[in-house]
Enzyme design. Structure first.
Site, PDB file in Angstrom:
ATOM      1  N   CYS A 120       0.690  -1.196   0.137  1.00  9.58           N
ATOM      2  CA  CYS A 120      -0.131   0.077   0.015  1.00  9.58           C
ATOM      3  C   CYS A 120       0.828   1.172  -0.100  1.00  9.58           C
ATOM      4  O   CYS A 120       0.627   2.296  -0.744  1.00  9.58           O
ATOM      5  CB  CYS A 120      -0.967   0.173   1.267  1.00  9.58           C
ATOM      6  SG  CYS A 120      -0.363  -0.676   2.520  1.00  9.58           S
ATOM      7  N   ARG A 160       7.466 -10.843   5.214  1.00  8.06           N
ATOM      8  CA  ARG A 160       6.919 -10.972   6.839  1.00  8.06           C
ATOM      9  C   ARG A 160       7.971 -11.834   7.649  1.00  8.06           C
ATOM     10  O   ARG A 160       8.177 -13.052   7.072  1.00  8.06           O
ATOM     11  CB  ARG A 160       5.543 -11.103   7.250  1.00  8.06           C
ATOM     12  CG  ARG A 160       4.582 -10.629   6.111  1.00  8.06           C
ATOM     13  CD  ARG A 160       4.354  -9.217   6.606  1.00  8.06           C
ATOM     14  NE  ARG A 160       3.692  -8.493   5.602  1.00  8.06           N
ATOM     15  CZ  ARG A 160       2.316  -8.896   5.187  1.00  8.06           C
ATOM     16  NH1 ARG A 160       1.517  -9.673   6.131  1.00  8.06           N
ATOM     17  NH2 ARG A 160       1.586  -7.966   4.474  1.00  8.06           N
ATOM     18  N   GLN A 163       0.518 -11.146  -3.166  1.00  8.51           N
ATOM     19  CA  GLN A 163      -0.827 -10.890  -2.949  1.00  8.51           C
ATOM     20  C   GLN A 163      -1.417 -10.265  -4.315  1.00  8.51           C
ATOM     21  O   GLN A 163      -0.764  -9.690  -4.927  1.00  8.51           O
ATOM     22  CB  GLN A 163      -0.825  -9.633  -1.771  1.00  8.51           C
ATOM     23  CG  GLN A 163      -0.699 -10.016  -0.247  1.00  8.51           C
ATOM     24  CD  GLN A 163      -0.775  -8.640   0.572  1.00  8.51           C
ATOM     25  OE1 GLN A 163      -0.179  -7.853   0.474  1.00  8.51           O
ATOM     26  NE2 GLN A 163      -1.487  -9.063   1.685  1.00  8.51           N
ATOM     27  N   ASP A 199      -3.053  -7.907  -4.630  1.00 12.63           N
ATOM     28  CA  ASP A 199      -3.366  -6.448  -3.973  1.00 12.63           C
ATOM     29  C   ASP A 199      -3.790  -5.531  -5.126  1.00 12.63           C
ATOM     30  O   ASP A 199      -3.581  -5.335  -6.160  1.00 12.63           O
ATOM     31  CB  ASP A 199      -1.903  -5.976  -3.456  1.00 12.63           C
ATOM     32  CG  ASP A 199      -2.334  -5.605  -1.952  1.00 12.63           C
ATOM     33  OD1 ASP A 199      -3.536  -5.433  -1.678  1.00 12.63           O
ATOM     34  OD2 ASP A 199      -1.283  -5.328  -1.332  1.00 12.63           O
ATOM     35  N   HIS A 209      -5.468  -1.038  -4.524  1.00 14.43           N
ATOM     36  CA  HIS A 209      -5.844   0.020  -3.984  1.00 14.43           C
ATOM     37  C   HIS A 209      -6.726   0.936  -4.499  1.00 14.43           C
ATOM     38  O   HIS A 209      -6.207   1.375  -5.689  1.00 14.43           O
ATOM     39  CB  HIS A 209      -4.664   0.786  -3.141  1.00 14.43           C
ATOM     40  CG  HIS A 209      -3.898  -0.313  -2.279  1.00 14.43           C
ATOM     41  ND1 HIS A 209      -2.793  -0.917  -2.739  1.00 14.43           N
ATOM     42  CD2 HIS A 209      -3.924  -0.477  -0.768  1.00 14.43           C
ATOM     43  CE1 HIS A 209      -2.390  -1.889  -1.760  1.00 14.43           C
ATOM     44  NE2 HIS A 209      -3.092  -1.561  -0.652  1.00 14.43           N
ATOM     45  N   LYS A 239     -12.103  -3.690   8.392  1.00 16.30           N
ATOM     46  CA  LYS A 239     -12.180  -4.354   7.302  1.00 16.30           C
ATOM     47  C   LYS A 239     -13.339  -5.319   7.190  1.00 16.30           C
ATOM     48  O   LYS A 239     -13.959  -5.611   8.187  1.00 16.30           O
ATOM     49  CB  LYS A 239     -10.811  -5.051   7.308  1.00 16.30           C
ATOM     50  CG  LYS A 239     -10.668  -5.740   8.474  1.00 16.30           C
ATOM     51  CD  LYS A 239      -9.360  -6.388   8.186  1.00 16.30           C
ATOM     52  CE  LYS A 239      -8.981  -7.249   9.742  1.00 16.30           C
ATOM     53  NZ  LYS A 239      -7.605  -8.015   9.570  1.00 16.30           N
ATOM     54  N   HIS A 292      -8.286  -0.934   0.407  1.00 15.89           N
ATOM     55  CA  HIS A 292      -7.284  -2.064   0.310  1.00 15.89           C
ATOM     56  C   HIS A 292      -8.134  -3.389  -0.152  1.00 15.89           C
ATOM     57  O   HIS A 292      -9.248  -3.681   0.693  1.00 15.89           O
ATOM     58  CB  HIS A 292      -6.720  -2.145   1.499  1.00 15.89           C
ATOM     59  CG  HIS A 292      -5.870  -0.989   2.210  1.00 15.89           C
ATOM     60  ND1 HIS A 292      -4.483  -0.999   2.174  1.00 15.89           N
ATOM     61  CD2 HIS A 292      -6.363   0.232   2.801  1.00 15.89           C
ATOM     62  CE1 HIS A 292      -4.233   0.369   2.739  1.00 15.89           C
ATOM     63  NE2 HIS A 292      -5.470   0.926   3.106  1.00 15.89           N
TER      64      HIS A 292
END
Length: 668
Positions: free
Chosen positions: A339, A368, A386, A388, A390, A473, A521
């Protein structure tokens, strides 16, 4: 005067101190005998918990028909298991023994190395303890008194826990059963006779309080039920889960590998697994194109300052890899989230309200630092990709955009046969200091999520404390075919990262003034690695036709039909199918068995009759022999199945095994 409101609508009044068991006895001797625990205003408590002396409470008495009572009973069974271990072995130090989904465990420190060979003796001793049927007695002590108790019984871990972990508690509780006493907040059942069936399952290593800096203990996993039939059904499902273990199947089917020289928690996608991954990413990419997302690419590292601005560093410092020192004034991190990078792309030039919403998407790999004891095949890793995206939008666009994200996630899950799921709304805990931003903004954001779910007819349940640090979320918690829960897709609403205190995002409004956008997100898969692990177990490695690494195998009855078979193979490839031919000089039965074991969806068998009629004998992995078809007809059949993304499974289990994995921290 106390008013006790019961589930059937009846209200009982008392002017003396009472417990749930007293209320049960007041209703009837049969109910008092059956009561194992209770719920006071929704909180599970022991049968002997004191009720308030005035006001009103909602009371629910729990029997062996209630799932909440099952958890209480399992906790009591954990104490019985610990007591049995202490009877059988010398010098046992007790750690923790909580219930978990599907059962319970207890951590021990003892010289004897526990193995499955010890289980029969422990279970036999547990049987003796249950037969003795001694009651569970709750004892409350001051801090000083509690320390005296654990020092008297020489339990080192309990001493340390009282002095550190429970340092803020002035009163502590113990539960005694016969000679066994343990520091415990409870609750417990009245007596162990309610334990109908139990089974020790496995033993593993576990660090004291989960820290590798502490001593490694021996953790014994077990389960218990109110009757033998439920235990047998559970054990059968555990065996099915072992058969479906993605770590085993991933190796057998050559889908992925983890090599110690590469590193723990780092996935090597093998060619067959890479095919499935590519099909998944192509599938999502189609949806992104339909919904007008713009693809971007960002680097795998970023300056620490970027993540300090976002707040991810130091909020999640412990779960990130250490910074890379380049110079005295420059440090980098392996990218722990996408992000902040997408935010900088948004900020790359001035934005107008006319171009909002801006939707940026990326299949971005993030890293991570998960503890080694938490790593688990593909479902808990240190590097993952991911799906992902945004979205930067005006506040009046939030609900529509959030709805579209929910709909896309639903479509993705439904297309893969993952139709049994619930939506969990993660809200902030006002008493927790990790959440950033204005409380009024949080309230507005949370209300937007509730409104979207209500308008879509989604019965979402809100849980305080489950929000990302920057916003609420919606998580999709999916049940696989064994009833196990996996947290997969997520959609998160964010008023904080665009704020002045963070990245100060702006756009020029219709009034020619600067305004602050809202950020969403979203990741329908969550991570490709975890999603792949879940799919392997859900399908037991038998992927639907459109996902299968090898979709069709052409088999010849004998080598004299090879020329025609290769022509069929070429036609299949021309039609876009992933196909291989088996032209070995083996018996056809052996070739079919091999293809079946490799979970190939379809086999085209070719012999003399097929060559003469320019046809193929179609064999389905699930339905078996489908008979002879013209090649074009067979190809059309498969094309239709792929186009429909049809999901066909042999096993359709349902009963719950509990939570299988919650995955990595999705609030990044």
């Amino acid at each position: 005067m106390l008013e006790v409101h019961l589930p059937d609508g009846n209200v009982k009044s008392y002017d003396i101190a009472i417990t749930p068991m007293d209320v049960a006895a007041d209703i009837g001797a049969g109910l008092a005998k059956a009561t194992l625990a209770a719920q006071i205003d929704g909180q599970t408590v022991g049968f002997d918990a004191p009720l308030p002396t005035e006001g009103s409470v909602n009371l629910r008495l729990l029997t062996n028909k209630d799932k909440e009572a099952l958890g209480v009973m399992r906790h009591s069974c954990a104490h019985i298991m610990a007591r049995a271990v202490m009877r059988l072995f010398d010098g046992v130090q007790l750690a923790f023994g909580p219930t978990i989904e599907g059962g319970f465990y207890y951590d021990f420190d003892l010289e004897h190395k526990l193995t499955a060979e010890d289980f029969p003796a422990i279970e036999a001793e547990m049987k003796k303890i249950i037969k003795e049927n001694e009651p569970f007695e709750r004892i409350e002590e001051s801090r000083e008194g509690a320390l005296a108790v654990v020092k008297d019984i020489d339990q080192h871990y309990k001493i340390e826990h009282i002095e550190t972990g429970l340092s803020g508690h002035e009163t502590l509780s113990f539960y005694r059963q016969g000679e066994f006493i343990d520091l415990c907040r409870g609750p417990h059942v009245p007596r162990p006779k309610s334990i109908g069936a139990y089974k020790l399952l496995s033993v593993a290593g576990a660090y004291w309080k989960g820290s590798s800096d502490n001593k490694q203990l021996q953790r014994v996993y077990a389960t218990a039920f109110f009757n033998k039939d439920d235990l047998a059904a559970h054990l059968e499902k555990l065996e099915e889960a072992k058969r479906r273990d993605h770590r085993t199947l991933g190796k057998q089917l050559e889908l992925f590998a983890i090599n110690p020289l590469v590193g723990q928690g780092l996935i090597l996608w093998l060619p067959k697994g890479a095919v499935v991954r590519q099909q998944l990413t192509d599938f999502v990419s189609e949806q992104l194109k339909k919904h007008e997302y713009e693809s971007v690419f960002t680097p795998n590292i970023g300056k620490v300052d970027l993540y300090k601005t976002s707040g991810h560093y130091p909020y999640y410092k412990d779960s990130q890899f250490p910074p890379i020192h380049v110079s005295d004034d420059e440090e980098y991190l392996l990218k722990p989230m996408n992000c902040p990078h997408h935010i900088m792309i948004y900020k790359n030039r001035p934005r107008s309200y006319r171009e909002l919403p801006v939707r940026l998407s990326e299949f971005g790999t993030v890293y991570r630092y998960e503890q080694s004891g938490e790593l688990n095949g593909m479902t808990r890793v240190r590097g993952f990709c991911q799906d992902d995206a945004h979205i930067f939008c005006m506040e009046e666009q939030v609900e529509e955009e959030f709805r579209k994200c929910i709909e896309m996630t639903q479509y993705v899950l439904n297309s893969l046969g993952l139709t049994d799921y619930r939506v969990r709304l993660g809200f902030r805990d006002p008493d927790n200091g990790k959440y950033v931003g204005n409380s009024k903004v949080w309230d507005r954001a949370e209300q937007s999520l509730v409104s979207v779910c209500k308008n879509m007819g989604i019965d979402a349940v809100a849980e305080a404390g489950e929000a990302a640090f920057y916003g609420p979320k919606a998580d999709f918690v999916v049940n696989d075919c064994l009833g196990r829960e996996w947290q997969l897709g997520t959609v998160q609403l964010d008023y904080n990262l665009p704020s002045t205190e963070r990245f100060a995002l702006e756009y020029v409004g219709a009034d020619n003034q600067m305004h602050r956008p809202v950020m969403i997100h979203r990741a329908p898969f969550g991570s490709l690695e975890r999603f792949m692990g879940v799919l392997i177990e859900h399908f037991a490695g038998a992927f639907p036709l459109w996902l299968a690494p090898e979709q069709v195998r052409v088999l010849v009855v004998s080598q004299k039909f090879e020329e025609y078979a290769r022509k069929v193979e070429a036609e299949l490839k021309q039609a876009g199918f992933r196909v291989k031919g088996d032209y070995r000089p083996e018996k056809i039965g052996s070739k079919i068995r091999d293809a079946q074991l490799e979970l190939i969806p379809y086999m085209f068998v070719i012999g003399g009759r097929e060559m003469e009629t320019e046809s193929v004998a179609v064999r389905d992995r699930i339905d078996g022999d489908l008979g002879s078809m013209k090649v074009a007809e067979a190809i059309d059949k498969l094309k239709q199945e792929v186009a429909e993304r049809k999901v066909r499974q042999v096993f359709t289990g349902s009963a719950g095994l509990g939570t299988a994995a919650t995955g990595t921290k999705d609030e990044y």
